[in-house]
Design a protein around this motif. Structure first.
Motif: not given
Length: 404
Positions: A311, A314, A329, A340
């Motif tokens: 992602d 993220k 992250r 989240d």
């Protein structure tokens, strides 16, 4: 002249008779019928053959199983792979009390079936599956070669573990083309969580197969126009196992772990009387285990491997030049406040399942709720969509070894 002719005839008859004794094809081994170096044990429809063989360029002798129609003698199982027999002393394969198969060299047993269940008056047969079985008087199997694979997986052979008997099924490569002793490569099931298979070089993971699924694949190939492959997984407290076979039993195929670390699927082509390679793992760079690191996914476009973060909003690469560090992250996971949540990914190889939590009776909603209860839960999935919506796998560690 008449006396000479009779003599020649008798000599020829004796020679043929002796040759027949010394080169017999047996269909069974019993207390009274054993196998010598010149003999072979043949399955009922003559698909497989068992006997003594010498690898190329060596005088070492082994007992093995091969395909009878294959003149190049492709060996799929070796009994005494750790105990080569050099020299010219006679070898015998027979049953001894109380119902154990053994290889004897000058009356010394150098290998045995080591059956946990024994029975007098047992018999041994080679089945058309390539399985050498030992059977008692009640037709109950007391030992089988399928429980002790070498480098080849045949139809109906299993990978995994039988917990009730303490037997684990896996492949180990030959040390070399001339030495069937266990080499440095293995294919074994990782049973710590939802099972998947890992190809290792020593302790180093080189390739990981997909997590197990029950699957029926129908289609066509260059080997068979009506090809149906059946994959069968068993996951219970007593057994975790995976096997494959084809609906068309005339299609002969084998999966072999080579001494150089490739997992190859070969198909027998009857017209040309030889083997053709149909599939080989690893296929590409994305099959290299965890090549993109934690939370990284691998994709091959135009023969070029690329890594991306799972992602991009993220996660960010730890090191743009070296993807072995994977992704980290951008901000810490906010689990307790509920800001989240989960993102659904399709057409993605499930992450390494080592250390996962498994429940085969939960549905997907129950699985999601279970994951939300624990802030260390990273992901959840239904591992096998053929189980009627049942089954839950939870990941609590970094997500590794994903690919598109």
């Amino acid at each position: 002249m008449e006396g000479v002719s009779i003599c020649l005839f008798l000599m020829l008859f004796i020679f043929i008779f002796l040759n027949k004794i010394n080169a017999a094809e047996l269909d069974i081994i019993s207390d009274s019928q054993f196998l010598t170096e010149a003999d072979t044990l043949v399955s009922e429809t003559r698909i497989f053959e068992l006997g003594f063989f010498r690898p190329d360029n060596t005088e070492n002798r082994y007992l093995g199983i091969w395909y009878k129609q294959d003149t190049s003698r492709t060996v799929v199982w070796v009994a005494n792979r750790n105990h080569p027999l050099p020299g010219v002393s006679p070898l015998v394969f027979k049953i001894v009390d109380p119902g154990i198969l053994g290889i004897f060299n000058n009356n010394t047993m150098i290998w045995s079936s080591n059956a946990t269940m024994t029975s007098p008056n047992a018999t041994a047969k080679l089945l058309d599956t390539g399985n050498l079985v030992l059977i008692d008087q009640q037709r109950k199997m007391t030992w089988q070669s399928f429980d002790y694979p070498t480098d080849t997986l045949l139809y109906h052979m299993k990978l995994g573990k039988d917990y009730s008997r303490g037997i684990e099924w896996g492949l180990s490569s030959w040390k070399s083309g001339q030495d069937p002793a266990p080499g440095e490569f293995t294919l074994r099931t990782d049973l710590d969580g939802y099972p998947d298979d890992k190809l290792k070089q020593g302790a180093l993971v080189k390739f990981r197969g997909d997590p197990w699924r029950n699957l029926l694949v129908t289609g066509s190939s260059k080997f068979d126009k009506n090809l149906t492959l059946i994959y069968s997984a068993v996951i219970t407290e007593k057994e975790k196992s995976f096997k494959f076979y084809v609906e068309n039993t005339s299609l002969i195929s084998r999966l072999t772990l080579t001494s150089s670390g490739e997992l190859q699927n070969w198909v027998w082509v009857e017209d040309s009387k030889n083997w053709k390679l149909s599939l080989e793992y690893p296929i590409d760079m994305c099959d290299t285990y965890n090549v993109c690191g934690a939370y990284g996914t691998c994709q091959v476009d135009w023969m070029q491997q690329t890594c991306t973060c799972l992602d991009k909003q993220k996660f960010v690469p730890r090191n743009q030049k070296n993807w072995s560090g994977g992704c980290v992250r951008r901000t810490l996971l906010d689990c307790k406040n509920g800001s989240d949540g989960f993102i659904k990914y399709s057409n993605l190889k499930l992450p390494d399942t080592q250390g996962t939590w498994l429940n085969m009776s939960m549905n997907l909603e129950e699985c999601k709720a279970k994951c939300l209860q624990n802030c260390t839960c990273m992901a959840f999935a239904l591992p096998d969509d053929t189980l009627g919506g049942k089954g839950c796998v939870l990941w609590f560690n970094d997500l590794l070894d994903m690919r598109q």
